[in-house]
Structure formats: structure tokens, C-alpha cells
Design a protein around this motif. Structure first.
Motif, mmCIF file in Angstrom:
data_model
loop_
_atom_site.group_PDB
_atom_site.id
_atom_site.type_symbol
_atom_site.label_atom_id
_atom_site.label_comp_id
_atom_site.label_asym_id
_atom_site.label_seq_id
_atom_site.Cartn_x
_atom_site.Cartn_y
_atom_site.Cartn_z
ATOM 1 N N TYR A 1 -0.991 4.884 7.905
ATOM 2 C CA TYR A 1 0.122 3.931 7.790
ATOM 3 C C TYR A 1 0.820 3.773 9.138
ATOM 4 O O TYR A 1 1.185 2.660 9.537
ATOM 5 C CB TYR A 1 1.124 4.364 6.720
ATOM 6 N N LEU A 2 0.986 4.877 9.859
ATOM 7 C CA LEU A 2 1.580 4.804 11.191
ATOM 8 C C LEU A 2 0.667 4.026 12.141
ATOM 9 O O LEU A 2 1.135 3.190 12.915
ATOM 10 C CB LEU A 2 1.862 6.211 11.729
ATOM 11 N N LYS B 1 6.163 8.849 5.063
ATOM 12 C CA LYS B 1 7.002 7.784 4.519
ATOM 13 C C LYS B 1 7.787 8.208 3.273
ATOM 14 O O LYS B 1 8.582 7.443 2.756
ATOM 15 C CB LYS B 1 6.141 6.556 4.176
ATOM 16 N N CYS B 2 7.552 9.435 2.800
ATOM 17 C CA CYS B 2 8.281 9.981 1.653
ATOM 18 C C CYS B 2 8.952 11.285 2.074
ATOM 19 O O CYS B 2 8.422 12.015 2.915
ATOM 20 C CB CYS B 2 7.334 10.258 0.480
ATOM 21 N N ARG B 3 10.082 11.578 1.450
ATOM 22 C CA ARG B 3 10.869 12.753 1.826
ATOM 23 C C ARG B 3 10.208 14.060 1.389
ATOM 24 O O ARG B 3 9.931 14.244 0.206
ATOM 25 C CB ARG B 3 12.247 12.665 1.188
ATOM 26 N N THR C 1 0.820 -1.199 0.000
ATOM 27 C CA THR C 1 0.000 0.000 0.000
ATOM 28 C C THR C 1 0.862 1.261 0.000
ATOM 29 O O THR C 1 0.592 2.208 -0.749
ATOM 30 C CB THR C 1 -0.945 0.006 1.222
ATOM 31 N N CYS C 2 1.903 1.288 0.820
ATOM 32 C CA CYS C 2 2.781 2.463 0.877
ATOM 33 C C CYS C 2 3.517 2.684 -0.444
ATOM 34 O O CYS C 2 3.633 3.817 -0.909
ATOM 35 C CB CYS C 2 3.792 2.321 2.018
ATOM 36 N N TYR C 3 4.021 1.607 -1.039
ATOM 37 C CA TYR C 3 4.789 1.744 -2.283
ATOM 38 C C TYR C 3 3.938 2.269 -3.433
ATOM 39 O O TYR C 3 4.454 2.902 -4.351
ATOM 40 C CB TYR C 3 5.434 0.416 -2.677
ATOM 41 N N LYS D 1 1.039 14.873 6.446
ATOM 42 C CA LYS D 1 0.982 14.064 7.674
ATOM 43 C C LYS D 1 -0.328 13.286 7.735
ATOM 44 O O LYS D 1 -0.319 12.089 8.038
ATOM 45 C CB LYS D 1 1.142 14.950 8.913
ATOM 46 N N GLN D 2 -1.428 13.946 7.433
ATOM 47 C CA GLN D 2 -2.727 13.278 7.483
ATOM 48 C C GLN D 2 -2.803 12.126 6.481
ATOM 49 O O GLN D 2 -3.407 11.092 6.763
ATOM 50 C CB GLN D 2 -3.854 14.287 7.239
#
Length: 188
Positions: A106-107, A86-88, A12-14, A100-101
Motif C-alpha cells: 500500500y505504501l 494503515k491500522c492501529r 483495497t485498504c478499507y 508491516k509486510q
């Protein structure tokens, strides 16, 4: 993320495009360490080296964090380290509220997978996002908070310690307090 697994989180994150940070990322940086750790360290977001390598806390701040952990007998075998986003963010700026939201679920998912007892916020951004939007790092770092079954504490982000040597002593005291709380929880 119907099934509760690291693979589902990573997939999901990728593929995430919930905010503009995905457009400039080299890698998604989910975290590192023991996926069943009692202590979860949360920073704000990946820096340049983290983005290039796809690993959390591998730059100068990460090397300092490793030393801080070792100084109280902790390591990647006993903790898990992640970030709010999770991304710069470009130029290592603070993550914006919508960014952030976009990542907070994911956090939360990581919390369910790891099930830590202690959450350590590294710096102002993590503390204002997780503990309280009105949190003041210079006044409230080192103070324990309990919320939703977790013990929270905030300390200075390692990058702040690299910029200001005077913050190292208070951060050292915070690390000792984290170790003490962990030892108390293990003894129960």
C-alpha cells in the motif's frame, strides 16, 4: 489495484484483512495532504486519535508535526503524510514485521500515486523499514540517503520529541535540511 487511482487504493485498504490489525481497527488511516507532494512523510502507524478519526497525525504528535512543518514553511498543501501500517497496532505498540509486510504494498502504491522526490522517515520504525533494517535513529538521523530515485532522510518521530525535549533541536535541524533539499530540487 489494477488501475492507478486513490479510489482503488482506498477500496483495497478499507477491505484489507491481510493481518490481525483489521480486527481491532475503527478506521483505516491512509494519509493526508497533497496527493502530488514533492515531500512524503512516513510514520509507523496510526495512534488512538488517528484510528478514531480516520486521519493521519491528528493527535498530540500530529499537532507537533504541523508546527514543525510550519516552522520551515511547509504545510499539508506541500507535503503528504502517511504511515507504514494503515491500522492501529493495539496499545500503540510498534507494528510487528508481518503487519508491516502486509501493508508495504500500500505504501509502494502511494509512492506511485504521489511521485515524491523526498521521503522523510519519522522515527526508528519507518527508517528501519524503508531505509535500512540496521538503521540507528540516534546515529543516522539527519543523514541523506539516495535509493531508487528518491532522497531519504530520517528524523525523530514527533511523539519522541514530546517525551524528550533534548531531541527537539536535532529535529529542527533536520526540518531545515529537508526544506533546503526541497528548495534545491525545485530550483533544478
Amino acid at each position: 489495484m489494477a488501475q492507478k487511482s486513490w479510489e482503488a487504493l482506498e477500496e483495497t485498504c478499507y477491505s484489507c484483512k491481510k493481518c490481525r490489525l483489521w480486527e481491532l481497527r475503527t478506521n483505516v488511516v491512509i494519509g493526508k495532504g497533497n496527493p502530488k507532494a514533492d515531500i512524503l512523510f512516513v510514520g509507523e502507524g496510526p495512534g488512538q486519535q488517528e484510528d478514531l478519526q480516520g486521519q493521519a497525525f491528528v493527535g498530540a504528535a500530529g499537532k507537533l508535526l504541523d508546527k514543525m512543518l510550519a516552522s520551515v514553511g511547509l504545510s499539508l498543501e506541500t507535503v503528504y503524510i502517511t504511515n507504514i501500517v494503515k491500522c492501529r497496532p493495539p496499545g500503540n505498540r510498534d507494528p510487528q514485521e508481518d503487519e508491516k509486510q502486509a501493508c508495504l504494498n500500500y505504501l509502494r502504491y502511494q509512492l506511485k500515486l504521489i511521485e515524491p522526490k523526498i521521503i522523510v522517515c519519522l522515527g526508528r520504525v519507518a527508517a528501519t523499514t524503508i531505509i535500512d533494517p540496521e538503521f540507528r535513529i540516534t546515529r543516522q538521523r539527519g543523514i541523506w540517503f539516495s535509493k531508487k530515485g528518491y532522497d531519504f532522510i530520517a528524523t525523530y518521530h514527533p511523539s519522541a520529541l514530546l517525551r524528550d525535549e533534548e531531541k527537539k533541536r536535532p529535529a529542527w535541524e533536520d526540518m531545515k535540511a529537508i526544506r533546503k533539499r526541497w528548495d534545491e530540487l525545485k530550483g533544478q
